[in-house]
Design a protein around this motif. Sequence first.
Motif, PDB file in Angstrom:
ATOM      1  N   ALA A  51       0.854  -1.184   0.000  1.00 33.53           N
ATOM      2  CA  ALA A  51       0.000   0.000   0.000  1.00 33.53           C
ATOM      3  C   ALA A  51       0.896   1.243   0.000  1.00 33.53           C
ATOM      4  O   ALA A  51       2.058   1.187   0.409  1.00 33.53           O
ATOM      5  CB  ALA A  51      -0.873  -0.020   1.240  1.00 33.53           C
ATOM      6  N   LEU A  52       0.326   2.333  -0.445  1.00 37.80           N
ATOM      7  CA  LEU A  52       1.086   3.590  -0.492  1.00 37.80           C
ATOM      8  C   LEU A  52       1.256   4.135   0.928  1.00 37.80           C
ATOM      9  O   LEU A  52       0.276   4.263   1.652  1.00 37.80           O
ATOM     10  CB  LEU A  52       0.305   4.580  -1.364  1.00 37.80           C
ATOM     11  CG  LEU A  52       0.997   5.871  -1.749  1.00 37.80           C
ATOM     12  CD1 LEU A  52       2.241   5.598  -2.572  1.00 37.80           C
ATOM     13  CD2 LEU A  52       0.032   6.739  -2.533  1.00 37.80           C
ATOM     14  N   PRO A  53       2.482   4.455   1.353  1.00 35.62           N
ATOM     15  CA  PRO A  53       2.649   5.027   2.702  1.00 35.62           C
ATOM     16  C   PRO A  53       1.878   6.344   2.803  1.00 35.62           C
ATOM     17  O   PRO A  53       1.834   7.104   1.835  1.00 35.62           O
ATOM     18  CB  PRO A  53       4.161   5.275   2.807  1.00 35.62           C
ATOM     19  CG  PRO A  53       4.784   4.502   1.707  1.00 35.62           C
ATOM     20  CD  PRO A  53       3.757   4.329   0.638  1.00 35.62           C
ATOM     21  N   PRO A  54       1.275   6.612   3.975  1.00 35.37           N
ATOM     22  CA  PRO A  54       0.442   7.825   4.119  1.00 35.37           C
ATOM     23  C   PRO A  54       1.199   9.106   3.767  1.00 35.37           C
ATOM     24  O   PRO A  54       0.623  10.006   3.155  1.00 35.37           O
ATOM     25  CB  PRO A  54       0.057   7.805   5.607  1.00 35.37           C
ATOM     26  CG  PRO A  54       0.240   6.402   6.044  1.00 35.37           C
ATOM     27  CD  PRO A  54       1.294   5.793   5.192  1.00 35.37           C
ATOM     28  N   ASP A  55       2.496   9.191   4.142  1.00 33.18           N
ATOM     29  CA  ASP A  55       3.218  10.436   3.849  1.00 33.18           C
ATOM     30  C   ASP A  55       3.429  10.618   2.345  1.00 33.18           C
ATOM     31  O   ASP A  55       3.400  11.739   1.835  1.00 33.18           O
ATOM     32  CB  ASP A  55       4.560  10.500   4.602  1.00 33.18           C
ATOM     33  CG  ASP A  55       5.450   9.310   4.309  1.00 33.18           C
ATOM     34  OD1 ASP A  55       4.907   8.226   4.028  1.00 33.18           O
ATOM     35  OD2 ASP A  55       6.682   9.462   4.344  1.00 33.18           O
ATOM     36  N   ALA A  56       3.579   9.496   1.616  1.00 32.55           N
ATOM     37  CA  ALA A  56       3.744   9.585   0.160  1.00 32.55           C
ATOM     38  C   ALA A  56       2.439  10.073  -0.479  1.00 32.55           C
ATOM     39  O   ALA A  56       2.458  10.902  -1.397  1.00 32.55           O
ATOM     40  CB  ALA A  56       4.129   8.218  -0.407  1.00 32.55           C
ATOM     41  N   LEU A  57       1.320   9.572   0.038  1.00 33.77           N
ATOM     42  CA  LEU A  57       0.013  10.009  -0.469  1.00 33.77           C
ATOM     43  C   LEU A  57      -0.170  11.504  -0.219  1.00 33.77           C
ATOM     44  O   LEU A  57      -0.602  12.245  -1.113  1.00 33.77           O
ATOM     45  CB  LEU A  57      -1.099   9.201   0.216  1.00 33.77           C
ATOM     46  CG  LEU A  57      -2.521   9.552  -0.185  1.00 33.77           C
ATOM     47  CD1 LEU A  57      -2.757   9.239  -1.657  1.00 33.77           C
ATOM     48  CD2 LEU A  57      -3.532   8.805   0.681  1.00 33.77           C
ATOM     49  N   GLN A  58       0.202  11.936   0.976  1.00 34.67           N
ATOM     50  CA  GLN A  58       0.044  13.351   1.324  1.00 34.67           C
ATOM     51  C   GLN A  58       0.891  14.249   0.413  1.00 34.67           C
ATOM     52  O   GLN A  58       0.448  15.305  -0.023  1.00 34.67           O
ATOM     53  CB  GLN A  58       0.431  13.562   2.801  1.00 34.67           C
ATOM     54  CG  GLN A  58      -0.054  14.882   3.368  1.00 34.67           C
ATOM     55  CD  GLN A  58      -1.565  15.077   3.202  1.00 34.67           C
ATOM     56  OE1 GLN A  58      -2.349  14.201   3.533  1.00 34.67           O
ATOM     57  NE2 GLN A  58      -1.967  16.215   2.635  1.00 34.67           N
ATOM     58  N   ARG A  59       2.117  13.781   0.096  1.00 36.67           N
ATOM     59  CA  ARG A  59       2.998  14.550  -0.802  1.00 36.67           C
ATOM     60  C   ARG A  59       2.338  14.761  -2.159  1.00 36.67           C
ATOM     61  O   ARG A  59       2.410  15.828  -2.747  1.00 36.67           O
ATOM     62  CB  ARG A  59       4.319  13.792  -1.021  1.00 36.67           C
ATOM     63  CG  ARG A  59       5.334  14.017   0.070  1.00 36.67           C
ATOM     64  CD  ARG A  59       6.626  13.321  -0.267  1.00 36.67           C
ATOM     65  NE  ARG A  59       7.255  13.885  -1.466  1.00 36.67           N
ATOM     66  CZ  ARG A  59       8.452  13.542  -1.918  1.00 36.67           C
ATOM     67  NH1 ARG A  59       9.151  12.630  -1.290  1.00 36.67           N
ATOM     68  NH2 ARG A  59       8.955  14.088  -2.991  1.00 36.67           N
ATOM     69  N   ILE A  60       1.721  13.680  -2.657  1.00 34.33           N
ATOM     70  CA  ILE A  60       1.072  13.758  -3.974  1.00 34.33           C
ATOM     71  C   ILE A  60      -0.115  14.721  -3.927  1.00 34.33           C
ATOM     72  O   ILE A  60      -0.284  15.579  -4.798  1.00 34.33           O
ATOM     73  CB  ILE A  60       0.615  12.352  -4.431  1.00 34.33           C
ATOM     74  CG1 ILE A  60       1.843  11.465  -4.665  1.00 34.33           C
ATOM     75  CG2 ILE A  60      -0.250  12.418  -5.686  1.00 34.33           C
ATOM     76  CD1 ILE A  60       1.537   9.991  -4.724  1.00 34.33           C
ATOM     77  N   VAL A  61      -0.930  14.571  -2.880  1.00 30.38           N
ATOM     78  CA  VAL A  61      -2.118  15.431  -2.737  1.00 30.38           C
ATOM     79  C   VAL A  61      -1.680  16.900  -2.646  1.00 30.38           C
ATOM     80  O   VAL A  61      -2.245  17.768  -3.315  1.00 30.38           O
ATOM     81  CB  VAL A  61      -2.927  15.001  -1.478  1.00 30.38           C
ATOM     82  CG1 VAL A  61      -4.015  16.007  -1.155  1.00 30.38           C
ATOM     83  CG2 VAL A  61      -3.510  13.610  -1.687  1.00 30.38           C
ATOM     84  N   ASP A  62      -0.646  17.167  -1.840  1.00 27.75           N
ATOM     85  CA  ASP A  62      -0.166  18.552  -1.668  1.00 27.75           C
ATOM     86  C   ASP A  62       0.397  19.102  -2.983  1.00 27.75           C
ATOM     87  O   ASP A  62       0.133  20.254  -3.347  1.00 27.75           O
ATOM     88  CB  ASP A  62       0.931  18.607  -0.591  1.00 27.75           C
ATOM     89  CG  ASP A  62       0.370  18.339   0.795  1.00 27.75           C
ATOM     90  OD1 ASP A  62      -0.865  18.337   0.944  1.00 27.75           O
ATOM     91  OD2 ASP A  62       1.175  18.087   1.719  1.00 27.75           O
ATOM     92  N   ALA A  63       1.181  18.267  -3.699  1.00 28.64           N
ATOM     93  CA  ALA A  63       1.791  18.726  -4.956  1.00 28.64           C
ATOM     94  C   ALA A  63       0.708  19.029  -5.985  1.00 28.64           C
ATOM     95  O   ALA A  63       0.798  20.024  -6.723  1.00 28.64           O
ATOM     96  CB  ALA A  63       2.751  17.658  -5.494  1.00 28.64           C
ATOM     97  N   ALA A  64      -0.329  18.167  -6.015  1.00 26.58           N
ATOM     98  CA  ALA A  64      -1.428  18.388  -6.964  1.00 26.58           C
ATOM     99  C   ALA A  64      -2.168  19.675  -6.622  1.00 26.58           C
ATOM    100  O   ALA A  64      -2.531  20.456  -7.513  1.00 26.58           O
ATOM    101  CB  ALA A  64      -2.374  17.182  -6.951  1.00 26.58           C
ATOM    102  N   ALA A  65      -2.376  19.912  -5.322  1.00 32.56           N
ATOM    103  CA  ALA A  65      -3.085  21.134  -4.887  1.00 32.56           C
ATOM    104  C   ALA A  65      -2.261  22.372  -5.242  1.00 32.56           C
ATOM    105  O   ALA A  65      -2.803  23.368  -5.724  1.00 32.56           O
ATOM    106  CB  ALA A  65      -3.334  21.070  -3.379  1.00 32.56           C
ATOM    107  N   ARG A  66      -0.931  22.286  -5.022  1.00 29.80           N
ATOM    108  CA  ARG A  66      -0.054  23.426  -5.357  1.00 29.80           C
ATOM    109  C   ARG A  66      -0.140  23.729  -6.855  1.00 29.80           C
ATOM    110  O   ARG A  66      -0.197  24.864  -7.272  1.00 29.80           O
ATOM    111  CB  ARG A  66       1.400  23.098  -4.999  1.00 29.80           C
ATOM    112  CG  ARG A  66       1.758  23.421  -3.557  1.00 29.80           C
ATOM    113  CD  ARG A  66       3.273  23.495  -3.371  1.00 29.80           C
ATOM    114  NE  ARG A  66       3.967  22.293  -3.803  1.00 29.80           N
ATOM    115  CZ  ARG A  66       4.131  21.200  -3.064  1.00 29.80           C
ATOM    116  NH1 ARG A  66       3.627  21.155  -1.845  1.00 29.80           N
ATOM    117  NH2 ARG A  66       4.775  20.151  -3.528  1.00 29.80           N
TER     118      ARG A  66
END
Lengths: 102, 206
Positions: free
Chosen positions: A82-97
């Motif tokens: 599974a995707l580590p939670p911090d990796a998921l958060q990085r993607i979500v944040d980068a997409a939002a930026r």
Amino acid sequence: MNATTSRWTKLKRWLMRAMPMNMTCRELDEAIVDYLDGSLPRYQKLRFKLHLRICRLCRRYLEVYRWTIAQVRGAYADKDSALPPDALQRIVDAAARERTGR
Amino acid sequence: MQPSPSPTSDASWAEATLVEGVRAGDERSCEQLARGYGGRMLAVIRRIVHSEEDAQDCLQEAFLQVFRGIDAFEARSALGTWLNQIAVNAALMSLRRRRRPEDPITDLLPRFDADGCRIEEGNLHSPPTESIHEQEETAALVRRAIMRLPESHRIVLMLRDIDGYSTEETATLLEISPGAAKIRLHRARAALKTLLERMLSGDPPS
């Protein structure tokens, strides 16, 4: 090299020269990938198998080569996770930026 | 690429809905896509790049490309396959940016005499059999041995023997000819075989 091996090697060399259909160990080596992929043309496959019948070294080589491929597949068989939670958060944040242009 | 199992119509519908959401720029759909497919993509990337930090950078870059380029996705191919291809490309781009010099592997390849006869060598006369508790140890050893291969050969081995890409697909991803991909695959397997033989027989790998 003992006497038996030496006699056998001499016989193999003679067979390779006397039977033009037979391939050399080097030719077999070059055809291994296609043989294992099942894409070797029929005549070449016949030559490949004929060589294996008379060459103990190539039989052994192919056996350990196959084992090596199985080890490669086995070494990563359960490595998808599974995707580590911090990796998921990085993607979500980068997409939002990117969306907000920041 | 090995064929994926046929998706059920429910799964196809859920996938289509997810893609539509991402196309519309819906944050929750983007997150759901990353949550659902990110683990597999990260595993593919980790096998190619050298560090966890690089892997996570590549994954982030891959998803940004996915979100930007989702219009290019055609439902003819499986979503997972398309995403994996983007992940592989992101990892390969990262490697190209920091290409390292490669050690030759000539001494790990089989040798032949002038007549084309195989020169006997190798320590394993038959594949070892192992008990279940030894398997994880062997898997770790195999992964270490793979990491010793030159990058250009290791990547072909990963794409062909683990990720299931065909020779042609591997060649396209690496921008090399199918013939070159085949030669690299064979050399990678042959070199790995020698490395494993040396490691399992207790010889220090040179």
